[in-house]
Design an enzyme around this catalytic site. Structure first.
Site, short mmCIF file in Angstrom:
data_model
loop_
_atom_site.label_atom_id
_atom_site.label_comp_id
_atom_site.label_asym_id
_atom_site.label_seq_id
_atom_site.Cartn_x
_atom_site.Cartn_y
_atom_site.Cartn_z
N CYS A 60 0.79 -1.23 0.00
CA CYS A 60 0.00 0.00 0.00
C CYS A 60 0.82 1.28 0.00
O CYS A 60 0.60 2.17 -0.82
CB CYS A 60 -1.00 0.00 1.15
SG CYS A 60 -0.35 0.46 2.77
N HIS A 108 -2.13 1.64 6.89
CA HIS A 108 -2.58 1.76 5.50
C HIS A 108 -2.51 3.22 5.07
O HIS A 108 -2.74 4.12 5.88
CB HIS A 108 -4.00 1.22 5.36
CG HIS A 108 -4.49 1.16 3.94
ND1 HIS A 108 -3.82 0.48 2.96
CD2 HIS A 108 -5.58 1.73 3.34
CE1 HIS A 108 -4.48 0.60 1.82
NE2 HIS A 108 -5.54 1.36 2.02
N ASP A 110 -7.54 5.09 -3.64
CA ASP A 110 -6.69 4.03 -3.09
C ASP A 110 -6.26 3.11 -4.22
O ASP A 110 -7.09 2.70 -5.04
CB ASP A 110 -7.49 3.25 -2.04
CG ASP A 110 -6.63 2.30 -1.21
OD1 ASP A 110 -5.42 2.19 -1.51
OD2 ASP A 110 -7.16 1.68 -0.28
#
Length: 313
Positions: free
Chosen positions: A89, A132, A147
C-alpha cells in the site's frame, strides 16, 4: 514556507504513464490539460490503469537480499516504473500520490486502520494499528477517497465523501463509505470514514479500513512502514502475496483480478474463481510471477527467499 513536497520530472511521469499503459504516447502536458478540463474522469482512468498494471504485493520483503521496503520517491520510481515490480500500500499509493501531485492535482495522504474483518473474515468491529495509506483528492471543492494499494478489495474508482453512496467495485461486488465511531473509542462522538465492500447486493457489508481526514506526513508513514514491514508477526513479513486487477478489452472497466497467494494462482472474473496454477516449487512461483504479473526477478532476489517461512518447500 515548509520543505518542497516531492514531485517527479515530466520525463519520469511520462515513463510512469507508459508503465500503466495510460495511452501509447501520453505526454505530460496533454494529461495535465485533461486533468484540468475533466479532473475526475482523468483521475478515474489513472487509478484504473494503475491497478491493472502495478501488482499489489510485498516481493521486497521476500525476494530480496535486504528484506526491507523504502518509501523514498526515487526508490519507488526505480522499483515500480523501471523494474516493473509490485508494491504494497505505501509503495503503490505512495508513487501514485507523487504522480498526482506532479500532474497538478490537489491531493494529500492520510493513514488508515485495517479492520480485523478484512484480515481474518471475522467482523468483531475491531481494527488494527495504523498501517494503510489513503489519498484524499479535492476536485471542484468535493473530496474523494482514492486508493490503489488494498489488494483484492481495493476501491476501483474514486469514492466521493458522500456517506452511504454505493458504487460498483468489481461487478457484482459493491463499495461505499460510511461514517461511524469505533467500538474501542471512548468518545463515540468522534466519527471516522469506513470503507466497506460486499460481494453482491444481497451480501452483508464488510468493513475494510477506517480513516480520518487528517493529513499525515512522510515521517508518519515512515513509522507505519517500519512496523508493517519489520514486525515479526506482520502478515506481510510472514506471507508473500501478489494481486493484479484485470481490465476488460476496452480498458474502461475492471472485471476481475489475478491473485497469487500461498501455493495457488487464481483468477476471479465477475465473482467466478478459477485456479490457474498450483505452485509446487519456488521455481514455479518465480515463473508464475513473470507469466501472470510481468514481474521478472533477478537471481539475487530469488535467492533472498531461501530460509524464510514464505519459501515454497
Amino acid at each position: 514556507m515548509g520543505p518542497q513536497q516531492p514531485t517527479y520530472t515530466d520525463a519520469q511521469v511520462e515513463a510512469y504513464l507508459s508503465r500503466i499503459a495510460y495511452t501509447p504516447t501520453a505526454k505530460v502536458e496533454d494529461v495535465r490539460q485533461r486533468a484540468q478540463s475533466d479532473a475526475l474522469s482523468t483521475l478515474s482512468e489513472l487509478q484504473r490503469r494503475h491497478l491493472a498494471a502495478v501488482p499489489w504485493g510485498n516481493s521486497g520483503l521476500h525476494y530480496s537480499q535486504h528484506h526491507t521496503i523504502s518509501l523514498h520517491p526515487d526508490s519507488l520510481y526505480e522499483k515500480i516504473v523501471e523494474r516493473r515490480l509490485d508494491g504494497y500500500c505505501m509503495e503503490s499509493t505512495g508513487i501514485f500520490f507523487i504522480v498526482l501531485r506532479s500532474l497538478g492535482y490537489q491531493v494529500y495522504a492520510t493513514g488508515g486502520r485495517v479492520s480485523y474483518a478484512a484480515a481474518t473474515e471475522v467482523d468483531n468491529g475491531l481494527y488494527m494499528a495504523m498501517g494503510h495509506m489513503v489519498l484524499i483528492v479535492t476536485i471542484d471543492g468535493a473530496k474523494y477517497m482514492v486508493d490503489v494499494g488494498f489488494g483484492n478489495n481495493c476501491a476501483t474508482a474514486p469514492l466521493p465523501f458522500q456517506e452511504g453512496a454505493t458504487a460498483t467495485c468489481i461487478a457484482p461486488s459493491e463499495m461505499r463509505l460510511i461514517k461511524d465511531s469505533l467500538v474501542e473509542c471512548s468518545d463515540t462522538t468522534q466519527k471516522l470514514w469506513i470503507y466497506q465492500t460486499r460481494n453482491n447486493p444481497d451480501s452483508p457489508w464488510v468493513p475494510n479500513f477506517c480513516f480520518s481526514e487528517v493529513e499525515f506526513l512522510p515521517q508518519d508513514f515512515g513509522v507505519m512502514n517500519f512496523s508493517v514491514s519489520q514486525k515479526p508477526t506482520s502478515f506481510f513479513v510472514q506471507n508473500f502475496v501478489c494481486v493484479r486487477m484485470i481490465l476488460d478489452p476496452t480498458g474502461r472497466e475492471i472485471i476481475g483480478q489475478c491473485i497469487m497467494s500461498g501455493k495457488e494462482v487464481k483468477q476471479r472474473i465477475k465473482g467466478q474463481t478459477e485456479v490457474l496454477q498450483v505452485l509446487q516449487t519456488e521455481e514455479d512461483r518465480v515463473k508464475a510471477l513473470a507469466k501472470y504479473f510481468d514481474m521478472h526477478l533477478r537471481n539475487s532476489e530469488v535467492e533472498g527467499i531461501r530460509g524464510l517461512t514464505s519459501q515454497i518447500k
